[in-house]
Design a protein around this motif. Sequence first.
Motif, PDB file in Angstrom:
ATOM      1  N   GLY A 177      -7.378  -2.728  -8.167  1.00 20.43           N
ATOM      2  CA  GLY A 177      -6.572  -3.762  -7.868  1.00 20.43           C
ATOM      3  C   GLY A 177      -6.466  -3.158  -6.140  1.00 20.43           C
ATOM      4  N   VAL A 178      -5.472  -4.204  -5.706  1.00 18.03           N
ATOM      5  CA  VAL A 178      -5.333  -4.154  -4.177  1.00 18.03           C
ATOM      6  C   VAL A 178      -4.464  -2.715  -3.814  1.00 18.03           C
ATOM      7  CG1 VAL A 178      -4.766  -5.255  -2.186  1.00 18.03           C
ATOM      8  CG2 VAL A 178      -5.885  -6.377  -3.955  1.00 18.03           C
ATOM      9  N   LYS A 191      -1.272   1.304  -5.918  1.00 16.98           N
ATOM     10  CA  LYS A 191      -1.728  -0.124  -6.383  1.00 16.98           C
ATOM     11  C   LYS A 191      -0.644  -0.956  -6.256  1.00 16.98           C
ATOM     12  CE  LYS A 191      -3.014  -1.302 -10.458  1.00 16.98           C
ATOM     13  NZ  LYS A 191      -3.525  -1.095 -11.695  1.00 16.98           N
ATOM     14  N   LEU A 192      -0.906  -2.211  -5.497  1.00 18.47           N
ATOM     15  CA  LEU A 192       0.044  -3.260  -5.669  1.00 18.47           C
ATOM     16  C   LEU A 192       0.082  -4.148  -6.853  1.00 18.47           C
ATOM     17  CD1 LEU A 192      -0.468  -3.942  -1.780  1.00 18.47           C
ATOM     18  CD2 LEU A 192       1.953  -3.482  -2.803  1.00 18.47           C
ATOM     19  N   LEU A 193       1.054  -4.470  -7.322  1.00 16.68           N
ATOM     20  CA  LEU A 193       1.236  -5.509  -8.534  1.00 16.68           C
ATOM     21  C   LEU A 193       0.842  -6.634  -8.035  1.00 16.68           C
ATOM     22  CD1 LEU A 193       3.541  -3.626 -10.673  1.00 16.68           C
ATOM     23  CD2 LEU A 193       1.242  -3.494 -10.998  1.00 16.68           C
ATOM     24  N   GLU A 227      -6.285 -12.591 -10.025  1.00 15.69           N
ATOM     25  CA  GLU A 227      -6.105 -11.103 -10.412  1.00 15.69           C
ATOM     26  C   GLU A 227      -7.261 -10.329 -10.032  1.00 15.69           C
ATOM     27  OE1 GLU A 227      -3.829 -10.359 -13.926  1.00 15.69           O
ATOM     28  OE2 GLU A 227      -4.569  -8.073 -13.858  1.00 15.69           O
ATOM     29  N   VAL A 228      -7.220  -9.340  -9.188  1.00 20.98           N
ATOM     30  CA  VAL A 228      -8.168  -8.458  -8.982  1.00 20.98           C
ATOM     31  C   VAL A 228      -7.818  -7.442  -9.947  1.00 20.98           C
ATOM     32  CG1 VAL A 228      -9.044  -6.755  -7.140  1.00 20.98           C
ATOM     33  CG2 VAL A 228      -8.362  -9.049  -6.737  1.00 20.98           C
ATOM     34  N   VAL A 239      -2.130  -9.128  -8.843  1.00 18.01           N
ATOM     35  CA  VAL A 239      -1.899 -10.566  -8.727  1.00 18.01           C
ATOM     36  C   VAL A 239      -1.846 -11.075  -7.258  1.00 18.01           C
ATOM     37  CG1 VAL A 239      -0.712 -12.496  -9.569  1.00 18.01           C
ATOM     38  CG2 VAL A 239      -1.214 -10.648 -11.283  1.00 18.01           C
ATOM     39  N   ILE A 240      -2.548 -12.218  -7.132  1.00 18.78           N
ATOM     40  CA  ILE A 240      -2.536 -12.869  -5.751  1.00 18.78           C
ATOM     41  C   ILE A 240      -1.968 -14.245  -6.255  1.00 18.78           C
ATOM     42  CG2 ILE A 240      -3.831 -13.510  -3.929  1.00 18.78           C
ATOM     43  CD1 ILE A 240      -5.705 -11.263  -4.939  1.00 18.78           C
TER      44      ILE A 240
END
Lengths: 409, 409
Positions: A177-178, A191-193, A227-228, A239-240
Amino acid sequence: MGLIVQKFGGTSVADVERIINVANRVAEEKRNGSDVVVVVSAMGKTTDKLVQMANELSSSPSKREMDMLLSTGEQVTISLLAMALMEQGLDVVSYTGWQAGIETESVHGNARIKQINTDKIKNDLEEGKVVIVAGFQGVAENGEITTLGRGGSDTTAVALAAALGADKCDIYTDVTGVFTTDPRVVKGARKLLGVSYDEMLELANLGAGVLHPRAVEFAKNYGVTLEVRSSMEKERGTVIEEEMEMEQNLVVRGIAFEDQITRVSVLGLDNSLTSMPTIFSTLAKHHINVDIIVQSGTGTDKANISFSIKSGDLAETLDVLEGSKELLNYQSVESETGLSKVSIVGAGMISNPGVAAKMFEVLAEEGIQVKMVSTSEIKVSTVVEQASMVKAVEALHDAFELSHIPVNS
Amino acid sequence: MGLIVQKFGGTSVADVERIINVANRVAEEKRNGSDVVVVVSAMGKTTDKLVQMANELSSSPSKREMDMLLSTGEQVTISLLAMALMEQGLDVVSYTGWQAGIETESVHGNARIKQINTDKIKNDLEEGKVVIVAGFQGVAENGEITTLGRGGSDTTAVALAAALGADKCDIYTDVTGVFTTDPRVVKGARKLLGVSYDEMLELANLGAGVLHPRAVEFAKNYGVTLEVRSSMEKERGTVIEEEMEMEQNLVVRGIAFEDQITRVSVLGLDNSLTSMPTIFSTLAKHHINVDIIVQSGTGTDKANISFSIKSGDLAETLDVLEGSKELLNYQSVESETGLSKVSIVGAGMISNPGVAAKMFEVLAEEGIQVKMVSTSEIKVSTVVEQASMVKAVEALHDAFELSHIPVNS
């Protein structure tokens, strides 16, 4: 449930074994009841090998022929993935860019998608098929094969998701993720959700190529939820989307940083309206990317302009400035290497004044001198000495409480 | 002068260096004043590597997806060759099968060409461009990528030559032409300067894949003059055309041979009209290729049938016959392995009675027993013991004066 577009990058399909792994992920989604469109890149190092052969034949190969050459990479992947999915008993069809109806501008090497004729894919989905589409490529109106340039497969996936009205576009990659900052540098990185499109754009250089800015912009413009996530591990990714309900109390969402920065100052310029545009258009013509720009008008008839560049571009930058001395009419040029850029990013900044001030305080407490500053609505960037970069990132990561993000999955 | 279609096979374009060599050949033809269309195969072992990956994913990969996969091979070659030609300062354009307007049946793996829309290519030629076309592939009416199966690139070249009304179709390969017999076996083997289409068809197995029979048939039907020649050496090759003025005094033009042959005899069959068709349709269903067939009717109500097969097919042939014993209603099966086939080929036989007789005399003089015989208008085939094969070929090559072909180039 619904329609999901899944995108798998080159490392996720690097060999036959990984293609089988991808097939498992796709089959799982399909068996869970979703309609699935899969977008894939060329296998691992395929593109590099093709480029190498082209370079052996020509120092500046034709862009049209490069598109012809490179577009074979994804075509290999789609057919192999189709075979792997058929082994799972699924009904599958693979399409090249032109077969999938991905129409682009008539430009080679860096074409933009104009429109996607989704009739064929919609029909296949109705028949229960998994549709596999070659990323990165399309066809111009004149029947020429085109490619979309860097981040092309991400763009294909997002564009298909938009055109098909997909519920979600999952970008599978080799990270989970990011992150709040680079976990290889800062131990406390989390990790950012969720992040917003704009935050993702500002954090792009944290992702080490996780998701191309162009695809994020496309997703933002068409409201595609991204979503990455990892192609190897099953955990939830990042999720972006536009509205970030999650983690809304967080003012700063990530600390981005970059080393090998150089400051260049052009001193004693004529304080005229044309000085600025002339400098930067001259540099742009030589493909030198300028990042932060600071103008210190002095109220006199002479002005000084400073800007940051990648250190690797310094020699050419100095050459260009020297060669344009008459045109630009400046007194002298000064440069400082060994710098880095450290930025805080967060949509929450807009409604929280004093975030920049807090950043400067934190840096000052650490004894770090700020050489340049640039601000946007959701980002504050500072240029500091490279030797202080990691200390700055760690201090900011702590100060903005990024090590303690509430996990709200 | 005029329009020439040049075809280069996989070994001729196996690596970057050889692609440059091909570019030199093409450029030379172009500079000599000809319009040139080039057809290329996939580079060297590319196809094998792709097939191997497919086999790792599936024991019976989808034919549609195999076409998708394999058609990338030629696409790589056309773009690289285009780059190499541009380095020579030529104006060049490359096309995949679908871009070149090569429309095929909607069949995967072995499609036949239905028509070629040559508008685009004709236009390019008028503009002075060298046109490079991917061999082996086309597109069905429904937009599906198809491949032409074995000998596909030869077929593409000949079909393009026919559709464009080319003056000649040069097939570049790794041998310098078609020989009177295999030069690796018979020291006196000589290159033929010309053969007719039918002779070429009968000599096909001498060529070790020099030119696919399907392409020869296509050339015959459309009157396309072919020349088989070396991509590495500049000497004249073998011309294949209908009217063979050259070497017309030569009754026999080549000695073909093949080892690993087995004779199978089915004894005591009902002497009914249906026995023959039933045997061979049963074998065909199991993909067993039968070559020479000899029926020795005895005037009684029982018949014996002998036929030759490749020795590798023996076990399955016996299985099939055993499994169909009730249906075929025969008494016993007998087989003899360790045989070979030796044939004399020449269009001159039609008007020269006694050629077969001379062949039998020569073999008898060498003490070689003939086990089976089959004749056509331009070919006489015999089955002899494998141990005698080379002796038979050498004796026939001498007797029919093939070592002394007048060179009339």
